[in-house]
Motif scaffolding. Structure first.
Motif, PDB file in Angstrom:
ATOM      1  N   VAL A 114      22.313  20.815  -1.900  1.00  9.65           N
ATOM      2  CA  VAL A 114      21.839  19.506  -1.456  1.00  9.65           C
ATOM      3  C   VAL A 114      21.111  19.700  -0.137  1.00  9.65           C
ATOM      4  O   VAL A 114      21.725  19.968   0.897  1.00  9.65           O
ATOM      5  CB  VAL A 114      23.008  18.515  -1.296  1.00  9.65           C
ATOM      6  CG1 VAL A 114      22.500  17.174  -0.768  1.00  9.65           C
ATOM      7  CG2 VAL A 114      23.731  18.325  -2.623  1.00  9.65           C
ATOM      8  N   THR A 115      19.804  19.575  -0.173  1.00 12.35           N
ATOM      9  CA  THR A 115      18.993  19.792   1.028  1.00 12.35           C
ATOM     10  C   THR A 115      18.150  18.577   1.391  1.00 12.35           C
ATOM     11  O   THR A 115      17.761  18.421   2.543  1.00 12.35           O
ATOM     12  CB  THR A 115      18.054  20.998   0.842  1.00 12.35           C
ATOM     13  OG1 THR A 115      17.216  20.770  -0.299  1.00 12.35           O
ATOM     14  CG2 THR A 115      18.859  22.274   0.621  1.00 12.35           C
ATOM     15  N   GLU A 116      17.855  17.712   0.415  1.00 14.05           N
ATOM     16  CA  GLU A 116      17.033  16.532   0.657  1.00 14.05           C
ATOM     17  C   GLU A 116      17.894  15.275   0.654  1.00 14.05           C
ATOM     18  O   GLU A 116      18.818  15.135  -0.153  1.00 14.05           O
ATOM     19  CB  GLU A 116      15.941  16.402  -0.412  1.00 14.05           C
ATOM     20  CG  GLU A 116      14.937  17.538  -0.430  1.00 14.05           C
ATOM     21  CD  GLU A 116      14.018  17.527   0.781  1.00 14.05           C
ATOM     22  OE1 GLU A 116      14.046  16.543   1.546  1.00 14.05           O
ATOM     23  OE2 GLU A 116      13.268  18.501   0.963  1.00 14.05           O
ATOM     24  N   THR A 117      17.584  14.339   1.553  1.00  9.74           N
ATOM     25  CA  THR A 117      18.318  13.079   1.625  1.00  9.74           C
ATOM     26  C   THR A 117      17.444  11.874   1.311  1.00  9.74           C
ATOM     27  O   THR A 117      17.947  10.755   1.245  1.00  9.74           O
ATOM     28  CB  THR A 117      18.917  12.900   3.032  1.00  9.74           C
ATOM     29  OG1 THR A 117      17.854  12.836   3.996  1.00  9.74           O
ATOM     30  CG2 THR A 117      19.850  14.056   3.372  1.00  9.74           C
ATOM     31  N   ASP A 118      16.161  12.092   1.108  1.00 10.22           N
ATOM     32  CA  ASP A 118      15.228  11.023   0.760  1.00 10.22           C
ATOM     33  C   ASP A 118      15.044  11.034  -0.754  1.00 10.22           C
ATOM     34  O   ASP A 118      14.603  12.032  -1.324  1.00 10.22           O
ATOM     35  CB  ASP A 118      13.892  11.251   1.462  1.00 10.22           C
ATOM     36  CG  ASP A 118      12.884  10.138   1.193  1.00 10.22           C
ATOM     37  OD1 ASP A 118      13.163   9.250   0.356  1.00 10.22           O
ATOM     38  OD2 ASP A 118      11.808  10.162   1.822  1.00 10.22           O
ATOM     39  N   ASN A 119      15.382   9.909  -1.417  1.00 10.13           N
ATOM     40  CA  ASN A 119      15.300   9.929  -2.881  1.00 10.13           C
ATOM     41  C   ASN A 119      13.873  10.013  -3.401  1.00 10.13           C
ATOM     42  O   ASN A 119      13.659  10.287  -4.585  1.00 10.13           O
ATOM     43  CB  ASN A 119      16.052   8.751  -3.508  1.00 10.13           C
ATOM     44  CG  ASN A 119      15.511   7.389  -3.107  1.00 10.13           C
ATOM     45  OD1 ASN A 119      14.362   7.243  -2.707  1.00 10.13           O
ATOM     46  ND2 ASN A 119      16.359   6.374  -3.219  1.00 10.13           N
ATOM     47  N   ALA A 120      12.887   9.811  -2.549  1.00  7.88           N
ATOM     48  CA  ALA A 120      11.505  10.048  -2.954  1.00  7.88           C
ATOM     49  C   ALA A 120      11.225  11.539  -3.104  1.00  7.88           C
ATOM     50  O   ALA A 120      10.264  11.934  -3.765  1.00  7.88           O
ATOM     51  CB  ALA A 120      10.541   9.441  -1.937  1.00  7.88           C
TER      52      ALA A 120
END
Length: 276
Positions: free
Chosen positions: A111-117
């Protein structure tokens, strides 16, 4: 006199027996008719050309409308082929962003991204199915998602590839409306609680808070939370969102039930107990 009375009783008994014999057949016919009627429902009607409807799972007059959100500002658009999350609250036919609270998405790997875009999942409409109270889709990352709902809960089932890094992301910080504040708590090795305050429906509105609690059918192998773009493994609280991880090398299915309340966290917990 006795013969007449006895005959009357026999006739009455025969009529009653006939009714009892016919009842199962009648009920079966009614069941078949009901099944045929629900087969005629197409939840995808209105999901394109700014119809602003949603194809997900709901029950009549329920508080939960568990449905996928693509890149459209009101939630789902059939012309798009990326899902940013399956969120709990939608309103059919509006032209403004509303709801989209707690978008949840299954992923694999770190898990590296926190923006669902950025972590959105591509899919094909050929893998979508929807009917009254049910939605299913196959994501191109190899994960299958199924949704259903009760009046106050959304139920999700994810079928992962065989991996020791099967994740479910619970994004408290992004909705279809303006987010004012959020809180995420990992309560134990199966439960995540959130409180999300937002506002806005075609214009600025009074803020409201939706409280949720999500209970998984088996323990996490690990978990973490995030604030902004910073992900902290092992953290039990945050303001952006939380991830929970499972080992699906043998058992590939993960199920969870999310209950909500517009009153308080206790109300969400009671709704989970009653309907989860």
């Amino acid at each position: 006199m006795r013969r007449t009375r006895r005959l009357g009783l026999c006739v009455a008994g025969a009529v009653a027996a006939s009714a009892l014999t016919a009842a199962p057949a009648t009920r079966a016919a009614e069941t078949r008719a009901a099944a045929r009627l629900t087969d005629l429902v197409n939840p995808f009607i209105g999901t394109e050309n700014e119809g602003n409807t949603y194809p997900g799972a709901a029950v009549p007059f329920g508080m939960v409308q568990f449905s996928p959100d693509t890149r459209h500002n009101t939630g789902y658009d059939h012309s798009q082929n990326h899902i940013r999350g399956f969120s709990l609250v939608h309103l059919s036919g509006v032209g403004c962003g509303l709801g989209g609270d707690l978008p949840v998405l299954p992923t694999t790997g770190d898990v590296t991204e926190t923006d669902n875009a950025k972590y959105e999942a591509e899919f094909s409409h050929d893998t979508e199915q929807a009917g009254p109270g049910y939605y299913k889709v196959g994501l191109k990352n190899g994960i299958g998602a199924e949704l259903t709902a009760t009046a106050r809960t959304g139920v999700q089932r994810y079928t992962f590839p065989a991996t020791d890094k099967a994740n479910v992301l619970l994004d408290a910080g992004q909705s279809l409306h303006r987010v004012i504040s959020t809180q995420v708590e990992v309560l134990d090795n199966r439960t995540v609680r959130t409180a999300l305050t937002g506002s806005g429906f075609c214009q600025d509105t009074e803020p409201y808070t939706v409280y949720t609690i999500t209970r998984f059918d088996r323990p996490f192998t690990s978990f973490g939370t995030w604030d902004g773009s910073s992900v902290t493994a092992g953290s039990r609280s945050g303001h952006g969102g939380a991830y929970v991880r499972f080992d699906t090398t043998k058992d590939r299915t993960v199920e969870a039930t999310t209950a909500l309340s517009y009153v308080d966290a206790r109300g969400a917990a009671l709704n989970l107990r009653a309907e989860g």
